[in-house]
Design an enzyme around this catalytic site. Structure first.
Site, PDB file in Angstrom:
ATOM      1  N   CYS A 197       0.864  -1.172   0.082  1.00 16.15           N
ATOM      2  CA  CYS A 197       0.150  -0.056   0.165  1.00 16.15           C
ATOM      3  C   CYS A 197       1.045   1.405   0.014  1.00 16.15           C
ATOM      4  CB  CYS A 197      -0.963   0.048   1.179  1.00 16.15           C
ATOM      5  SG  CYS A 197      -0.205  -0.109   2.887  1.00 16.15           S
TER       6      CYS A 197
ATOM      7  N   HIS B   5      -1.880   1.205   7.218  1.00 18.03           N
ATOM      8  CA  HIS B   5      -2.289   1.286   5.977  1.00 18.03           C
ATOM      9  C   HIS B   5      -2.246   2.524   5.170  1.00 18.03           C
ATOM     10  CE1 HIS B   5      -4.276  -0.424   2.652  1.00 18.03           C
ATOM     11  NE2 HIS B   5      -5.095   0.527   2.759  1.00 18.03           N
TER      12      HIS B   5
END
Length: 793
Positions: free
Chosen positions: A435, A708
């Site tokens: 990510c 994230h």
């Protein structure tokens, strides 16, 4: 979505919708797949022809009857006859997937009592006949009641049901005891009716006829290279993959079973089909490999000739369980004659950290390493070429996405960006902690060309292989189709691993600045984005600027402009020249601690007063912060004086400086003299004149919540022209599935950008609309551009 697309069918009293994205409303949070409705009267009141079309619609959620206001962009209309079947599916994620896929849902709409079906009971499939279709709940919502299928189980399914056709005391059909069951359509495989031409044209592989092995069939399979026979005791499906539970003959009819993928099992009656011509898959592939081994006297690796160190592979363990990972080592181990592969797994399902009999052959985290025969490794099907049936290379409309583009495509702006980028399976597909890279690449290349020189320019140290992967496999597909498959990013990560001499780039979680420094500096060798100087010292080069500062009590909810000015002043820094791209890291430490609970994005960053004052550099004049005339003096000590505005470095013309420093509190200040270009003296030596400002515009923001990374990208000139990208927004399947990236519009950001500072400071993050909370509260890295300088650098 146009407003007219939400219009209900004529004569329908209510309009039903399904949420295609997660949605927050106040303290409530609704997952994608939730269903809602509004009356036709309410709809027409919102979208009548004599008023501008509304962006939001007030609806009632079917799950809890709460009334909420939702952006119409994330609502998809659902016909009532479909809605009743979807409501019976309890999982929101599964419900949305069935709505998007449609084939099973449409088969449910055509289904009729008396039709033969296969139903899922306890992860096994059994034949049955539909006896009832409709509601089975008496006290459900008066608006809409979910429809279930009442099925009479037959054959092997007898006595595996849970009723005699009754449910909670009400009889819906009659059958033997424990032969009836009530199920949602999602657990039923509909076989075609005699007159069902549609299904005849599009046969489903998961119907009873499509399953090659049935319970009770004699089958063959390989166990430790030995051909083994057995009996199929059960056939079931997990996700998209079929498994057979087999009792091997030599182990007797005990409770010893082996769970084997359907692809690795062959019915006894089919074995003769493989003898004249060996197949490329399943048992035939294994037998061919065995014959080559016996003929050559050693292991034949022709089936895996493409596998090498850093190849992504899948391995089938005992009981048919599959794991995936990356080959870290190839070679021969003591006392083992076969060529072995040391694999670093994606999950903690290994047995080692790269050690074998006291010696390390590679290094990885504990329980992530596994040594297996090379022939047991198969290329990871999720990252194969387009001739594979890999779902990760197909978007949700079933269109293939080309991995490469020979032509170069410009960045996407305004309506083009919305048309190409918005939706599910859009953006860059995430895989295995990628990510940080996905968010950075999407931010830098989707809607701006500021760093396109990375794609074309032959820098002195430029690695042309990395450059071509970045250009042809990532940026061009992103700008052309709006989608980049995970395999393309993994290809880049493999090259970073090789060139950066760091094995963890293919699977470990990294920071965006670590990735950007590696690819810009060590691999492509591009010129540093920033040139800084501190207190007359030697010039410093860097690619990202990290804000360091002490906690400022007077900065409760700062904006980026204030943070940059405070940081530059405390470190006595100046920009040597105007950068084309200015990447700024926010003051936070690690993934948890944030110095400020909210940071306001400065849509424009004024760097005029941050530029180094030098006659040789030719930088422009400064502006007096009091009268606006050309400044001749700068005072860093006045910057901290609370009498002045919180923003802006304090620079004065000679007259204002005398007045400001005549105060007893500021008499000890020592202003420094600024260079004033000759043309400003000549043009108007006495009167006031406007000083030009150097400003950079914000084009993207990277955010991090726990571990994230996601990104916000500005795709147009207006405050509401923002899109939100998450490379792992959803997932298809379990361990062997793939991530679904998503790009959504987030115009709600504009609402908070326009709020007064005092009001925004009191705004509770949990109450902020949509994804706005993440932009204001989780900002990690801001990206600014100077289009003027992009013409020269």
């Amino acid at each position: 979505m146009t407003m007219t697309s939400l219009l209900p069918p004529a004569g329908d009293g209510n309009c039903y919708y399904i949420l295609t994205e997660d949605c927050a409303y106040g303290s409530k949070y609704f997952q994608a797949g939730n269903m809602c409705f509004c009356s036709e009267r309410s709809y027409l009141r919102n979208f009548s022809d004599d008023r501008p079309p509304a962006c939001f619609l007030k609806v009632v959620m079917l799950d809890d009857s709460s009334t909420v206001t939702i952006n119409v962009e994330i609502l998809q209309p659902v016909r009532e006859e479909m809605a009743v079947f979807l409501l019976a599916v309890s999982s929101h994620n599964e419900r949305l997937n069935y709505f998007l896929e449609r084939l099973s849902l449409e088969a449910a709409l055509r289904a009729m009592p008396g039709q033969k079906v296969m139903v899922e009971v306890d992860r096994q499939h059994f034949p049955g006949i539909i006896r009832y279709i409709g509601s089975i709940y008496k006290n459900t919502s008066p608006v809409l009641s979910p429809f279930f299928f009442g099925v009479e189980l037959q054959g092997e399914g007898e006595n595996r049901g849970r009723s005699d056709g009754s449910y909670h005391g009400t009889e819906y059909f009659k059958c033997k005891r424990n032969c009836g069951i009530f199920l949602p359509f999602s657990r039923i495989q509909f076989t075609p009716m005699p007159d069902d031409d549609y299904v005849k044209q599009k046969p489903k592989p998961d119907t009873e006829e499509g399953v090659p092995v049935k319970v009770g069939d004699a089958v063959s399979f390989y166990v430790d290279e030995v051909l083994t026979k057995g009996i199929a005791m059960a056939v079931y499906r997990e996700g998209t993959q079929w498994f057979v539970k087999v009792c091997p003959e030599e182990e007797g009819t005990t409770d010893i079973f082996r769970e084997i993928p359907m692809d690795s099992v062959v019915k006894e009656s089919l074995q003769s089909l493989f003898s004249p011509f060996e197949s490329d898959m399943g048992l035939g592939h294994t037998k061919q490999m065995k014959r080559e081994i016996s003929e050559s006297g050693e292991e034949c690796e022709s089936g895996n000739s493409s596998l090498e160190v850093n190849s992504m592979v899948q391995i089938t363990l005992d009981k048919g369980n599959q794991v995936s990972g990356i080959i870290r080592w190839l070679g021969y181990l003591p006392q083992i004659k076969h060529k072995m592969a040391g694999v670093e797994l994606d999950e903690d399902k290994g047995v080692t950290a790269g050690e074998w009999l006291g010696k390390y052959y590679f290094h990885c985290a504990p329980k992530r390493g596994l040594f297996v025969k090379l022939q047991s490794c198969q290329p990871d099907v999720r990252f194969q070429c387009l001739h594979n049936s890999d779902l990760s290379l197909v978007d949700y409309r079933g269109q293939e996405v080309l991995p490469q583009a020979s032509d170069s495509f410009p960045p996407l702006r305004n309506e083009a960006a919305v048309h190409v980028l918005r939706g599910r399976m859009k953006g860059i597909q995430g895989h295995c902690n990628s990510c940080y890279m996905d968010a950075a690449l999407f931010s830098l290349f989707s809607c701006t060309s500021i760093l396109d020189s990375m794609l074309f320019k032959p820098f002195p140290l430029c690695d042309r292989n990395v450059q071509s992967i970045l250009r042809d496999e990532i940026v061009n597909p992103l700008r052309k189709t709006g989608f980049v498959r995970a395999g393309s990013v993994m290809h880049l990560r493999e090259q970073l691993t090789e060139k950066g001499q760091c094995s963890s780039f293919t699977n470990a979680e990294k920071d965006p600045e670590e990735f950007l420094n590696l690819i810009m500096h060590q691999i492509l060798g591009i010129e540093p984005l920033l040139k800084l100087q501190s207190g007359g010292q030697k010039e410093q080069d860097c690619y990202c600027y990290q804000i360091f500062m002490d906690k400022q009590e007077d900065l409760v909810v700062p904006d980026v402009q204030q943070l940059v000015e405070h940081s530059f002043l405390s470190s006595d820094l100046k920009l040597v020249e105007i950068p084309s791209c200015f990447i700024i890291q926010m003051p936070r430490f690690g993934k948890e601690y944030k110095m400020f609970s909210k940071i306001i994005p400065s849509l424009e960053l004024d760097i005029t007063d941050l530029l180094l004052d030098s006659k040789l550099l030719g930088n422009g004049p400064r502006e007096c912060c009091v009268c606006g005339d050309v400044a001749t003096l700068e005072c860093s000590e006045c910057f901290k004086d609370k009498v002045f505005a919180a923003m802006g470095l304090k620079q004065f013309c000679s007259s204002c400086s005398r007045q400001v420093h005549s105060h007893y509190r500021r008499k000890t200040h020592k202003p420094t003299r600024l260079h004033v270009p000759e043309e400003f003296h000549r043009q108007n030596p006495r009167g006031s004149q406007q000083v030009p400002r150097e400003k950079m515009e914000l084009f993207a923001v990277l955010c991090i919540e726990t571990s994230h990374y996601v990104s916000f990208v500005k795709y147009g000139p207006e405050n509401e022209h923002w899109m939100f990208f998450d490379s792992m927004a959803d997932r298809h399947g379990d361990e062997n599935g793939f991530n679904i990236p998503m790009v959504t519009l987030c115009p709600e950001v504009a609402k908070y950008l326009d709020l007064p500072l005092a009001v925004l400071a009191l705004e509770q993050p949990r109450d902020m609309d949509g994804v706005a909370k993440r932009l204001f509260c989780d900002a990690y890295m801001y990206m600014y551009q100077s289009k003027k300088m992009a013409l020269y650098k």
